[in-house]
Structure formats: structure tokens, C-alpha cells
Scaffold this motif. Structure first.
Motif, short mmCIF file in Angstrom:
data_model
loop_
_atom_site.label_atom_id
_atom_site.label_comp_id
_atom_site.label_asym_id
_atom_site.label_seq_id
_atom_site.Cartn_x
_atom_site.Cartn_y
_atom_site.Cartn_z
N LEU A 178 -86.97 -6.13 -25.20
CA LEU A 178 -86.81 -6.52 -23.74
C LEU A 178 -87.88 -6.69 -22.71
O LEU A 178 -87.83 -7.62 -22.09
CB LEU A 178 -85.68 -5.57 -23.24
N TYR A 179 -88.69 -5.89 -23.05
CA TYR A 179 -89.78 -5.70 -22.09
C TYR A 179 -90.68 -7.06 -22.25
O TYR A 179 -91.04 -7.71 -21.47
CB TYR A 179 -90.84 -4.60 -22.27
N LYS A 183 -86.03 -6.31 -14.18
CA LYS A 183 -84.89 -5.76 -14.69
C LYS A 183 -83.45 -6.18 -13.98
O LYS A 183 -82.78 -6.37 -14.58
CB LYS A 183 -85.11 -4.27 -14.63
N ALA A 184 -83.82 -6.43 -12.64
CA ALA A 184 -82.56 -6.59 -11.80
C ALA A 184 -81.97 -8.04 -12.28
O ALA A 184 -80.89 -8.39 -11.94
CB ALA A 184 -83.00 -6.30 -10.43
N GLN A 185 -82.78 -8.94 -12.72
CA GLN A 185 -82.40 -10.29 -13.20
C GLN A 185 -82.05 -10.34 -14.60
O GLN A 185 -81.68 -11.53 -14.88
CB GLN A 185 -83.63 -11.10 -12.93
N THR A 186 -82.00 -9.32 -15.12
CA THR A 186 -81.82 -9.48 -16.63
C THR A 186 -80.46 -8.59 -17.34
O THR A 186 -80.31 -7.56 -16.76
CB THR A 186 -83.02 -8.79 -17.13
N VAL A 187 -79.92 -9.19 -18.24
CA VAL A 187 -78.86 -8.53 -18.93
C VAL A 187 -79.17 -8.62 -20.36
O VAL A 187 -79.53 -9.52 -20.85
CB VAL A 187 -77.35 -8.70 -18.56
N MET A 188 -78.70 -7.43 -21.42
CA MET A 188 -78.38 -7.66 -22.65
C MET A 188 -77.17 -7.86 -23.17
O MET A 188 -76.33 -6.90 -22.58
CB MET A 188 -79.49 -6.48 -23.11
N ILE A 189 -76.89 -8.72 -23.96
CA ILE A 189 -75.57 -8.50 -24.58
C ILE A 189 -75.78 -8.43 -26.38
O ILE A 189 -76.44 -9.13 -26.99
CB ILE A 189 -75.01 -10.12 -24.47
N GLY A 190 -74.75 -7.43 -26.73
CA GLY A 190 -74.75 -7.37 -27.94
C GLY A 190 -73.71 -6.33 -28.42
O GLY A 190 -72.90 -6.18 -27.61
N ASP A 191 -73.50 -6.10 -29.78
CA ASP A 191 -72.19 -5.81 -30.44
C ASP A 191 -72.56 -4.29 -30.82
O ASP A 191 -71.58 -3.38 -31.23
CB ASP A 191 -71.87 -6.47 -31.51
N THR A 192 -73.70 -3.71 -30.79
CA THR A 192 -73.91 -2.50 -31.48
C THR A 192 -74.70 -1.58 -30.52
O THR A 192 -74.93 -1.90 -29.53
CB THR A 192 -75.07 -2.50 -32.56
N MET A 244 -77.03 -1.42 -27.01
CA MET A 244 -76.82 -0.81 -25.50
C MET A 244 -77.69 0.11 -25.22
O MET A 244 -78.13 0.39 -24.00
CB MET A 244 -75.51 -0.22 -25.74
N GLU A 245 -78.41 0.86 -26.13
CA GLU A 245 -79.18 1.98 -26.21
C GLU A 245 -80.66 1.21 -25.74
O GLU A 245 -81.55 1.94 -24.91
CB GLU A 245 -79.41 2.71 -27.42
N MET A 246 -80.96 0.06 -26.21
CA MET A 246 -82.23 -0.69 -26.16
C MET A 246 -81.87 -1.17 -24.49
O MET A 246 -83.23 -0.83 -24.05
CB MET A 246 -82.42 -1.82 -27.06
N ALA A 247 -80.99 -1.36 -24.22
CA ALA A 247 -80.75 -2.07 -22.83
C ALA A 247 -81.11 -0.95 -21.71
O ALA A 247 -81.86 -1.09 -20.79
CB ALA A 247 -79.21 -2.64 -22.43
N ALA A 248 -80.46 0.22 -22.06
CA ALA A 248 -80.52 1.46 -21.14
C ALA A 248 -81.98 1.99 -21.10
O ALA A 248 -82.45 2.03 -20.07
CB ALA A 248 -79.51 2.67 -21.75
N ALA A 249 -82.63 1.79 -22.42
CA ALA A 249 -84.00 2.38 -22.19
C ALA A 249 -84.95 1.29 -21.50
O ALA A 249 -85.82 1.83 -21.00
CB ALA A 249 -84.44 2.31 -23.66
#
Length: 220
Positions: A148-149, A159-168, A172-177
Motif C-alpha cells: 500500500l505504501y 492515506k486520506a485519498q486511499t482505500v483498500m478492498i479485500g476479502d481476508t 484488512m490488517e494491511m490496510a490498518a497498518a
């Protein structure tokens, strides 16, 4: 600008049949019995070397990874990637709608290899859709936020302009990190209860688009 980054397996395409079959070949290569379906799907999203270590701690992981890759390529050659890893219903239409918005950029962050992703995008006619493509060859395994970086750096998104979409849970933990909202989907390989780090969880692509629109309108 808005950057929407997608996981691939279990989010955009359903590749579980080939994953399960290739994993069975990987275990056979080291004389081991393949794990249960739920255990295999539970590691989807991790880089192959990390996945093998979790599934078979004492096995020859290098041999397993090589056998998995060979089996996956052979399976894909038999039917073609479009059939062996079909897009979920509604995925292509959603990508077309999002891609048509002038201020939206689309990206990918996947545990697939560069070769695997290229073949999949070509098979589904998605070449040129994703302006940033992060693959397992060049990054630590999810949930490390490296993908993501790098995606944000390549397109100049915050970061404010970005979202991560996934099923696992790894997505979600990658996005939070990385400090970006993670939007989970319920149709993939991890149960919804595992997506505890998600900003929200959508049950179909229409609900996902609605959640994205709400997020951009209201903010977090």
C-alpha cells in the motif's frame, strides 16, 4: 484524487478451485497429505513461502512453492485463466464504473506473482485498468503494509485519498497498518467475523459502491 486498491483472489476473481488443486500437488510433492479446504483458503492472500510455512512448518517449503507454481500454470493452461479464475458477477461492471470517474484511480495489491497477475488481467481484458499493481515478487507478505505504501507513492495519493478492498483478514490488517480504511467483502475466502479490522463489510458489489460513495462524501 481517490485511489481504490483491490485484492484479487476472493475479491475480484474466484480462483479457489485452482488454488486447492495446486496446493494438493504441492503437498504431494513432499509426500504430505493436503490440508482441509478451510485451512487452505485461510492462507489465501499470503505470499506462497509464508503460506507454506503456516500450513506445513516442517516441510521443504522451496519444493512446495515450486510444485504449486508448476501445478497452477498447468491448470490454467488447461482451461484458460478466464475460466479457471472467473470474475465474480458484477466485478467487471463495477470496475468500469469506477474507472470512468475522472478522479478515481484503480490499483491492485495481491499475493499473486507478477506473471500470475499479468496472465489473469490479460485473460479478462483488464490490461490498463489498474494504474498501480503491487505483487508478491517485490514485497513482504501481507499484512505488511509495503504494497500500500508503494501504491500510494506511485500515484501520489495520501492515506486520506486511499482505500483498500479485500476479502481476508490479511487485507484488512494491511490496510490498518498502512493507516487507510479497509473495505471488506463477504463473498471471499475468510469469514466475515475474521474481518474485524475492516472499516465496513459489503455483501455485494452494489453495496460496495454505495459504501465507497458514502466514505468519500462523509470521510472518516
Amino acid at each position: 484524487m481517490r485511489l481504490v486498491i483491490f485484492d484479487v483472489d476472493g475479491t475480484l476473481v474466484d480462483s479457489q478451485a485452482d488454488i486447492l488443486a495446486a496446493m494438493a500437488e504441492a503437498f504431494a510433492a513432499v509426500g504430505e497429505r493436503a490440508p482441509a479446504r478451510a485451512d487452505v483458503l485461510g492462507i489465501v492472500g499470503l505470499s506462497l513461502d509464508v503460506a507454506m510455512q503456516r500450513l506445513a512448518p516442517a516441510a521443504d517449503h522451496g519444493r512446495m512453492v515450486a510444485a504449486y507454481k508448476d501445478a497452477y500454470v498447468a491448470l490454467r493452461a488447461q482451461t484458460g485463466a478466464a475460466q479457471s479464475s472467473p470474475l465474480y458477477p458484477g466485478a467487471q461492471e463495477m470496475l468500469e464504473r469506477l474507472g470512468a470517474e475522472p478522479d478515481v484511480l484503480l490499483g491492485v495489491a495481491t499475493g499473486k506473482s507478477r506473471r500470475g497477475l499479468d496472465k489473469l488481467l490479460e485473460a479478462h481484458g483488464l490490461d490498463g485498468v489498474f494504474v498501480t499493481q503491487q505483487v508478491a515478487d517485490f514485497h513482504p507478505s501481507k499484512p505488511n503494509p509495503s504494497m500500500l505504501y508503494q501504491a500510494m507513492a506511485e500515484v501520489g495519493a495520501s492515506k486520506a485519498q486511499t482505500v483498500m478492498i479485500g476479502d481476508t483478514s490479511f487485507d484488512m490488517e494491511m490496510a490498518a497498518a498502512a493507516g487507510v480504511p479497509g473495505f471488506g467483502v463477504s463473498w471471499g475466502y475468510h469469514p466475515v467475523k475474521a474481518l474485524h479490522a475492516a472499516h465496513t463489510v459489503a455483501d455485494d458489489f452494489a453495496a460496495l459502491e454505495t459504501a465507497l460513495a458514502r466514505h468519500w462524501r462523509v470521510g472518516v
